[in-house]
Design a protein around this motif. Sequence first.
Motif, PDB file in Angstrom:
ATOM      1  N   ARG A   1      47.971  37.633  34.288  1.00 21.53           N
ATOM      2  CA  ARG A   1      47.136  36.807  35.149  1.00 21.53           C
ATOM      3  C   ARG A   1      45.677  37.202  35.048  1.00 21.53           C
ATOM      4  O   ARG A   1      45.353  38.361  34.837  1.00 21.53           O
ATOM      5  N   ALA A   2      44.830  36.221  35.259  1.00 26.28           N
ATOM      6  CA  ALA A   2      43.398  36.472  35.406  1.00 26.28           C
ATOM      7  C   ALA A   2      43.123  36.453  36.900  1.00 26.28           C
ATOM      8  O   ALA A   2      43.318  35.432  37.565  1.00 26.28           O
ATOM      9  N   TRP A   3      42.715  37.590  37.438  1.00 30.10           N
ATOM     10  CA  TRP A   3      42.392  37.683  38.858  1.00 30.10           C
ATOM     11  C   TRP A   3      40.919  37.383  39.042  1.00 30.10           C
ATOM     12  O   TRP A   3      40.057  38.070  38.488  1.00 30.10           O
ATOM     13  N   LEU A   4      40.650  36.354  39.797  1.00 26.04           N
ATOM     14  CA  LEU A   4      39.283  35.941  40.082  1.00 26.04           C
ATOM     15  C   LEU A   4      38.810  36.741  41.289  1.00 26.04           C
ATOM     16  O   LEU A   4      39.225  36.480  42.417  1.00 26.04           O
ATOM     17  N   TYR A   5      37.992  37.731  41.034  1.00 25.81           N
ATOM     18  CA  TYR A   5      37.506  38.587  42.114  1.00 25.81           C
ATOM     19  C   TYR A   5      36.270  38.025  42.783  1.00 25.81           C
ATOM     20  O   TYR A   5      36.035  38.264  43.964  1.00 25.81           O
ATOM     21  N   ASP A   6      35.471  37.321  42.018  1.00 25.87           N
ATOM     22  CA  ASP A   6      34.213  36.814  42.552  1.00 25.87           C
ATOM     23  C   ASP A   6      33.954  35.430  41.971  1.00 25.87           C
ATOM     24  O   ASP A   6      34.036  35.251  40.765  1.00 25.87           O
ATOM     25  N   LEU A   7      33.653  34.473  42.810  1.00 26.92           N
ATOM     26  CA  LEU A   7      33.121  33.183  42.377  1.00 26.92           C
ATOM     27  C   LEU A   7      32.080  32.822  43.421  1.00 26.92           C
ATOM     28  O   LEU A   7      32.424  32.526  44.572  1.00 26.92           O
ATOM     29  N   VAL A   8      30.821  32.900  43.037  1.00 31.70           N
ATOM     30  CA  VAL A   8      29.735  32.699  43.993  1.00 31.70           C
ATOM     31  C   VAL A   8      28.680  31.783  43.380  1.00 31.70           C
ATOM     32  O   VAL A   8      28.222  32.018  42.266  1.00 31.70           O
ATOM     33  N   VAL A   9      28.312  30.764  44.146  1.00 33.74           N
ATOM     34  CA  VAL A   9      27.191  29.905  43.777  1.00 33.74           C
ATOM     35  C   VAL A   9      26.037  30.287  44.694  1.00 33.74           C
ATOM     36  O   VAL A   9      26.232  30.460  45.909  1.00 33.74           O
ATOM     37  N   ASP A  10      24.864  30.425  44.126  1.00 34.88           N
ATOM     38  CA  ASP A  10      23.686  30.766  44.914  1.00 34.88           C
ATOM     39  C   ASP A  10      23.533  29.773  46.069  1.00 34.88           C
ATOM     40  O   ASP A  10      23.665  28.559  45.886  1.00 34.88           O
ATOM     41  N   GLU A  11      23.301  30.308  47.252  1.00 37.81           N
ATOM     42  CA  GLU A  11      23.281  29.504  48.487  1.00 37.81           C
ATOM     43  C   GLU A  11      22.529  28.175  48.367  1.00 37.81           C
ATOM     44  O   GLU A  11      23.079  27.131  48.713  1.00 37.81           O
ATOM     45  N   PRO A  12      21.294  28.140  47.861  1.00 35.59           N
ATOM     46  CA  PRO A  12      20.587  26.854  47.803  1.00 35.59           C
ATOM     47  C   PRO A  12      21.177  25.854  46.800  1.00 35.59           C
ATOM     48  O   PRO A  12      20.834  24.678  46.834  1.00 35.59           O
ATOM     49  N   ARG A  13      22.077  26.321  45.933  1.00 32.61           N
ATOM     50  CA  ARG A  13      22.660  25.457  44.892  1.00 32.61           C
ATOM     51  C   ARG A  13      24.084  25.010  45.229  1.00 32.61           C
ATOM     52  O   ARG A  13      24.701  24.296  44.441  1.00 32.61           O
ATOM     53  N   ARG A  14      24.606  25.414  46.373  1.00 34.84           N
ATOM     54  CA  ARG A  14      25.981  25.053  46.730  1.00 34.84           C
ATOM     55  C   ARG A  14      26.098  23.559  47.004  1.00 34.84           C
ATOM     56  O   ARG A  14      25.151  22.918  47.419  1.00 34.84           O
ATOM     57  N   GLY A  15      27.308  23.040  46.765  1.00 36.81           N
ATOM     58  CA  GLY A  15      27.572  21.632  47.006  1.00 36.81           C
ATOM     59  C   GLY A  15      27.141  20.714  45.870  1.00 36.81           C
ATOM     60  O   GLY A  15      27.196  19.491  45.998  1.00 36.81           O
TER      61      GLY A  15
ATOM     62  N   VAL B   1      32.628  23.758  38.105  1.00 32.86           N
ATOM     63  CA  VAL B   1      32.402  23.964  36.669  1.00 32.86           C
ATOM     64  C   VAL B   1      32.696  25.413  36.291  1.00 32.86           C
ATOM     65  O   VAL B   1      33.344  25.685  35.263  1.00 32.86           O
ATOM     66  N   MET B   2      32.249  26.354  37.108  1.00 32.28           N
ATOM     67  CA  MET B   2      32.521  27.767  36.828  1.00 32.28           C
ATOM     68  C   MET B   2      34.019  28.042  36.862  1.00 32.28           C
ATOM     69  O   MET B   2      34.552  28.744  35.997  1.00 32.28           O
ATOM     70  N   LEU B   3      34.716  27.496  37.849  1.00 35.19           N
ATOM     71  CA  LEU B   3      36.151  27.704  37.968  1.00 35.19           C
ATOM     72  C   LEU B   3      36.877  27.134  36.749  1.00 35.19           C
ATOM     73  O   LEU B   3      37.779  27.778  36.195  1.00 35.19           O
ATOM     74  N   GLU B   4      36.492  25.957  36.306  1.00 34.08           N
ATOM     75  CA  GLU B   4      37.110  25.361  35.120  1.00 34.08           C
ATOM     76  C   GLU B   4      36.879  26.232  33.887  1.00 34.08           C
ATOM     77  O   GLU B   4      37.776  26.381  33.046  1.00 34.08           O
ATOM     78  N   GLU B   5      35.707  26.827  33.785  1.00 36.31           N
ATOM     79  CA  GLU B   5      35.420  27.719  32.658  1.00 36.31           C
ATOM     80  C   GLU B   5      36.295  28.972  32.726  1.00 36.31           C
ATOM     81  O   GLU B   5      36.820  29.429  31.707  1.00 36.31           O
ATOM     82  N   VAL B   6      36.459  29.538  33.921  1.00 34.99           N
ATOM     83  CA  VAL B   6      37.327  30.712  34.084  1.00 34.99           C
ATOM     84  C   VAL B   6      38.754  30.349  33.696  1.00 34.99           C
ATOM     85  O   VAL B   6      39.434  31.118  33.002  1.00 34.99           O
ATOM     86  N   GLU B   7      39.215  29.183  34.104  1.00 34.01           N
ATOM     87  CA  GLU B   7      40.581  28.756  33.765  1.00 34.01           C
ATOM     88  C   GLU B   7      40.754  28.619  32.254  1.00 34.01           C
ATOM     89  O   GLU B   7      41.769  29.058  31.699  1.00 34.01           O
ATOM     90  N   SER B   8      39.779  28.031  31.569  1.00 40.60           N
ATOM     91  CA  SER B   8      39.846  27.894  30.109  1.00 40.60           C
ATOM     92  C   SER B   8      39.833  29.254  29.435  1.00 40.60           C
ATOM     93  O   SER B   8      40.605  29.511  28.506  1.00 40.60           O
ATOM     94  N   TRP B   9      38.949  30.133  29.914  1.00 36.54           N
ATOM     95  CA  TRP B   9      38.862  31.476  29.359  1.00 36.54           C
ATOM     96  C   TRP B   9      40.191  32.210  29.545  1.00 36.54           C
ATOM     97  O   TRP B   9      40.688  32.868  28.623  1.00 36.54           O
TER      98      TRP B   9
END
Length: 154
Positions: free
Chosen positions: A86-100, A106-114
């Motif tokens: 398994r790939a354990w996702l320990y951190d997934l954070v978008v900078d506060e002003p860029r959320r939503g 997109v980051m999660l999809e990249e982690v899943e592909s990786w």
Amino acid sequence: MDLDIRELTTSAERREAVPILRQLWTDRSPDEVLAWTGDEQYRLFGGYVDDGSDVADADETGRESEPELVAVAGVLVTHVLHHTRRAWLYDLVVDEPRRGQGYGTVMLEEVESWADEQGCDAVALASPRSKEATHEFYEARGYERWGYVIEKRC
């Protein structure tokens, strides 16, 4: 959305990610966060946006602006005992002003592909029960709650 995602491998790249990671890990010092991102098995990915900088957007010195780091994801691949790889996702954070704005997805999809490229059967994570919005984010993307993490501090 144009998000350039790459693995952050140098100390300087990892240091750039620390302020964003500390938006999740508010109880940790910058040095603590930087230290764990350097663990040889931990993989840190950064998502960069280039807000259309070109010569017309160059600063007063004539240099073009650098792409901005807006999101990070930290992953560790494990294969423990009877569990699948398994790939354990320990951190997934978008900078506060860029959320939503879709960067987290997109980051999660990249982690899943990786993770798939690494031969993992699943991407997993643990999250405090109080983070209901976080759980909804993952469940909306096909993640399932299937158990509990139970721990006792030593």
